[in-house]
Design a protein around this motif. Sequence first.
Motif, PDB file in Angstrom:
ATOM      1  N   ILE B 158       0.852  -1.190   0.000  1.00  0.00           N
ATOM      2  CA  ILE B 158       0.000   0.000   0.000  1.00  0.00           C
ATOM      3  C   ILE B 158       0.885   1.237   0.000  1.00  0.00           C
ATOM      4  N   ALA B 159       0.549   2.209  -0.855  1.00  0.00           N
ATOM      5  CA  ALA B 159       1.327   3.445  -0.901  1.00  0.00           C
ATOM      6  C   ALA B 159       1.119   4.225   0.394  1.00  0.00           C
ATOM      7  N   GLY B 160       2.247   4.622   1.022  1.00  0.00           N
ATOM      8  CA  GLY B 160       2.164   5.356   2.281  1.00  0.00           C
ATOM      9  C   GLY B 160       2.339   6.856   2.120  1.00  0.00           C
ATOM     10  N   SER B 161       2.603   7.286   0.899  1.00  0.00           N
ATOM     11  CA  SER B 161       2.798   8.720   0.649  1.00  0.00           C
ATOM     12  C   SER B 161       2.472   8.984  -0.815  1.00  0.00           C
ATOM     13  N   GLU B 162       2.372  10.273  -1.184  1.00  0.00           N
ATOM     14  CA  GLU B 162       2.101  10.625  -2.572  1.00  0.00           C
ATOM     15  C   GLU B 162       3.246  10.157  -3.479  1.00  0.00           C
ATOM     16  N   ARG B 163       4.482  10.197  -2.949  1.00  0.00           N
ATOM     17  CA  ARG B 163       5.626   9.752  -3.735  1.00  0.00           C
ATOM     18  C   ARG B 163       5.525   8.242  -4.025  1.00  0.00           C
ATOM     19  N   GLU B 164       5.149   7.490  -3.003  1.00  0.00           N
ATOM     20  CA  GLU B 164       4.991   6.046  -3.204  1.00  0.00           C
ATOM     21  C   GLU B 164       3.826   5.756  -4.150  1.00  0.00           C
ATOM     22  N   ARG B 165       2.786   6.571  -4.056  1.00  0.00           N
ATOM     23  CA  ARG B 165       1.639   6.399  -4.965  1.00  0.00           C
ATOM     24  C   ARG B 165       2.079   6.595  -6.418  1.00  0.00           C
ATOM     25  N   GLN B 166       2.851   7.630  -6.660  1.00  0.00           N
ATOM     26  CA  GLN B 166       3.304   7.890  -8.031  1.00  0.00           C
ATOM     27  C   GLN B 166       4.224   6.774  -8.534  1.00  0.00           C
ATOM     28  N   ALA B 167       5.019   6.208  -7.625  1.00  0.00           N
ATOM     29  CA  ALA B 167       5.900   5.097  -8.020  1.00  0.00           C
ATOM     30  C   ALA B 167       5.069   3.878  -8.428  1.00  0.00           C
ATOM     31  N   LEU B 168       3.979   3.613  -7.721  1.00  0.00           N
ATOM     32  CA  LEU B 168       3.114   2.484  -8.106  1.00  0.00           C
ATOM     33  C   LEU B 168       2.434   2.756  -9.448  1.00  0.00           C
ATOM     34  N   TRP B 169       1.961   3.975  -9.651  1.00  0.00           N
ATOM     35  CA  TRP B 169       1.322   4.301 -10.929  1.00  0.00           C
ATOM     36  C   TRP B 169       2.309   4.230 -12.093  1.00  0.00           C
ATOM     37  N   ALA B 170       3.584   4.525 -11.810  1.00  0.00           N
ATOM     38  CA  ALA B 170       4.590   4.466 -12.879  1.00  0.00           C
ATOM     39  C   ALA B 170       4.708   3.053 -13.439  1.00  0.00           C
ATOM     40  N   VAL B 171       4.478   2.054 -12.602  1.00  0.00           N
ATOM     41  CA  VAL B 171       4.523   0.665 -13.085  1.00  0.00           C
ATOM     42  C   VAL B 171       3.503   0.459 -14.201  1.00  0.00           C
ATOM     43  N   ARG B 172       2.363   1.104 -14.084  1.00  0.00           N
ATOM     44  CA  ARG B 172       1.308   0.965 -15.085  1.00  0.00           C
ATOM     45  C   ARG B 172       1.464   1.943 -16.254  1.00  0.00           C
ATOM     46  N   GLU B 173       1.977   3.140 -15.972  1.00  0.00           N
ATOM     47  CA  GLU B 173       1.837   4.216 -16.959  1.00  0.00           C
ATOM     48  C   GLU B 173       3.123   4.702 -17.608  1.00  0.00           C
ATOM     49  N   ASP B 174       4.280   4.384 -17.038  1.00  0.00           N
ATOM     50  CA  ASP B 174       5.535   4.900 -17.594  1.00  0.00           C
ATOM     51  C   ASP B 174       5.980   3.983 -18.739  1.00  0.00           C
ATOM     52  N   MET B 175       5.264   4.131 -19.854  1.00  0.00           N
ATOM     53  CA  MET B 175       5.328   3.141 -20.933  1.00  0.00           C
ATOM     54  C   MET B 175       6.676   3.076 -21.644  1.00  0.00           C
ATOM     55  N   ALA B 176       7.385   4.209 -21.761  1.00  0.00           N
ATOM     56  CA  ALA B 176       8.557   4.274 -22.641  1.00  0.00           C
ATOM     57  C   ALA B 176       9.539   3.133 -22.357  1.00  0.00           C
ATOM     58  N   GLY B 177       9.859   2.923 -21.084  1.00  0.00           N
ATOM     59  CA  GLY B 177      10.817   1.886 -20.737  1.00  0.00           C
ATOM     60  C   GLY B 177      10.312   0.496 -21.054  1.00  0.00           C
ATOM     61  N   GLY B 178       9.112   0.201 -20.665  1.00  0.00           N
ATOM     62  CA  GLY B 178       8.555  -1.136 -20.865  1.00  0.00           C
ATOM     63  C   GLY B 178       8.450  -1.516 -22.338  1.00  0.00           C
ATOM     64  N   TYR B 179       8.257  -0.495 -23.201  1.00  0.00           N
ATOM     65  CA  TYR B 179       8.098  -0.752 -24.634  1.00  0.00           C
ATOM     66  C   TYR B 179       9.422  -0.713 -25.389  1.00  0.00           C
ATOM     67  N   ALA B 180      10.555  -0.510 -24.647  1.00  0.00           N
ATOM     68  CA  ALA B 180      11.830  -0.227 -25.317  1.00  0.00           C
ATOM     69  C   ALA B 180      12.206  -1.268 -26.370  1.00  0.00           C
ATOM     70  N   ASN B 181      12.008  -2.546 -26.064  1.00  0.00           N
ATOM     71  CA  ASN B 181      12.410  -3.562 -27.054  1.00  0.00           C
ATOM     72  C   ASN B 181      11.197  -4.150 -27.784  1.00  0.00           C
ATOM     73  N   MET B 182      10.175  -3.293 -27.956  1.00  0.00           N
ATOM     74  CA  MET B 182       8.931  -3.748 -28.596  1.00  0.00           C
ATOM     75  C   MET B 182       8.706  -3.077 -29.955  1.00  0.00           C
ATOM     76  N   HIS B 183       9.658  -2.307 -30.458  1.00  0.00           N
ATOM     77  CA  HIS B 183       9.431  -1.575 -31.708  1.00  0.00           C
ATOM     78  C   HIS B 183       9.831  -2.398 -32.928  1.00  0.00           C
ATOM     79  N   PRO B 184       9.010  -2.396 -33.987  1.00  0.00           N
ATOM     80  CA  PRO B 184       7.667  -1.822 -34.049  1.00  0.00           C
ATOM     81  C   PRO B 184       6.654  -2.768 -33.407  1.00  0.00           C
ATOM     82  N   CYS B 185       5.589  -2.225 -32.860  1.00  0.00           N
ATOM     83  CA  CYS B 185       4.579  -3.121 -32.293  1.00  0.00           C
ATOM     84  C   CYS B 185       3.181  -2.677 -32.674  1.00  0.00           C
ATOM     85  N   THR B 186       2.261  -3.607 -32.613  1.00  0.00           N
ATOM     86  CA  THR B 186       0.862  -3.339 -32.901  1.00  0.00           C
ATOM     87  C   THR B 186       0.122  -3.297 -31.568  1.00  0.00           C
TER      88      THR B 186
END
Lengths: 304, 304
Positions: B158-186
């Motif tokens: 459970i996120a205990g602060s706003e900073r921890e909350r943003q770190a959890l959301w980054a797992v879902r939303e910070d796409m650039a890194g996760g997609y790095a070896n996916m180009h080109p992709c559909t």
Amino acid sequence: MMRDMVIGLEAVLADGTIVSSLTKMLKDNAGYNWKHLLIGSEGTLGVITKTVLRLRPLPTTNQTALVATASFDKTAQLLRRLEVSLSGRLSSFEVMWDDFYGAMTEAQLSKRPRPLKLGYPIYILLEALGGDPDSDPAQFERVLAAEIDTGLIADAVIAGSERERQALWAVREDMAGGYANMHPCTVFDVSMGLADMAGFVADVRKEIPDRFPGARMLFYGHAGDGNLHMAIHVGKAPRTDEVESAVFDLVRTVKGSVAAEHGIGWTRKPYLGVSRTDAELMLMQKLKDTLDPRNILNPGKIVG
Amino acid sequence: MMRDMVIGLEAVLADGTIVSSLTKMLKDNAGYNWKHLLIGSEGTLGVITKTVLRLRPLPTTNQTALVATASFDKTAQLLRRLEVSLSGRLSSFEVMWDDFYGAMTEAQLSKRPRPLKLGYPIYILLEALGGDPDSDPAQFERVLAAEIDTGLIADAVIAGSERERQALWAVREDMAGGYANMHPCTVFDVSMGLADMAGFVADVRKEIPDRFPGARMLFYGHAGDGNLHMAIHVGKAPRTDEVESAVFDLVRTVKGSVAAEHGIGWTRKPYLGVSRTDAELMLMQKLKDTLDPRNILNPGKIVG
């Protein structure tokens, strides 16, 4: 609203085509949303033969209260605050003006005393639903107590049992007694922005007795979605057309709807122009002509 | 969904008519609901020039957690239970399959450790919104603890602060890194009933590598409304049409939508028939022909 619960639909069109989208998808933006065009069209664009409805899990707790406020303005403020402080659990916010509350509780005096004394301009039946028996009831009491402190709630009673809950709901729903000396009466199902509602009620209360001396009126509604019901009795002779014409003239001034939830059919059809512009009526007619060119589907209703 | 937030609309039709219903009414059943026909029509039935949106009071509390479950079946059960036990406060239920969670957290390891260890089939980002700071956070912790006891949640943070909350959301939303070896992709934006989702993902995971050896895939979605996103990489050469064709064949088998939230335009137009019957396509064409007989409004999109 029912419209929001319908996720799949099957209908037979005027030319015999069966058009069907009995999906279970909540989210779907593939092409035109013809389902919403059929919903609420009262059988004039197609005959709906099947639906898929969205189900939601049953809440496991409910808390019910009757409260009084010192004005409609305070009532609207209270609604906005409870929507936040009850964290979205507010499920009923049934506003009853003093005339309605007085008539309904008067009729029930042989069964039970008035839950709150007369003398306030507005009474509200509140209900919250939830799924957490450990915290929901205490939260409800705490939130109402806070609004007594802010002065938005002038008086309140909370149901302590299912029997008390039903007694509070009877004030709003046990219509037979409250309507006893209202026959014949004209009933309305209108809607408008919440900011216009107090002024609209004041206008009706002034205009109707001016035109129909001795008129009796009851006002109540689901303020949470801008829906207002009225019952108006102007004497023993039915004068529905005159009363409707007078009330709908006032609905026009607040750009309200002549049919919030009960639809148009043929009785409200002459007044559709109160709520709809000429361009909208032309568009509706064009859709009707396209989907039912021979006018065989529930002819004479809504348009045409 | 945006559709549900739109209460008033003004549009210019193909013949120049301005059709307008800029009302503030939440509830209105006076005639055909042409607004819903225009919403989502992507400019092909009229040009929307004004809207009135429903506003809701801003929640004052949020609670965020990342949890892991042992299966998609347990994930679906958890969703249904939290909808009740959080009393309607559940606002995000973002499902991430192990491939997606692994790729996203791998890309962020230089910034922070994985919030939960690898090895579970499903990870879920949960968020609850509310308006009661006195009880919301404690309720959230209590409800999650109860689901650890039932075994539906296998692990949680459970996120205990706003900073921890943003770190959890980054797992879902910070796409650039996760997609790095996916180009080109559909990428896909499909939806289906929740009961069909686990089988659909399993089918895609089997069929795509069979047809495209070495394919890499990421699965994630808003399971609360049946929406599933996929990113599929099948090598350095773009093979979008082949990948789409293979995936949409599987969407057809679960009667899903090829466009849950991003619409049809012209790229998804060849696949509209995956989600719509011939009768529906004929009805859409008829509506288009009626409202835009000269095909001047965003021609070539959706139908025609």
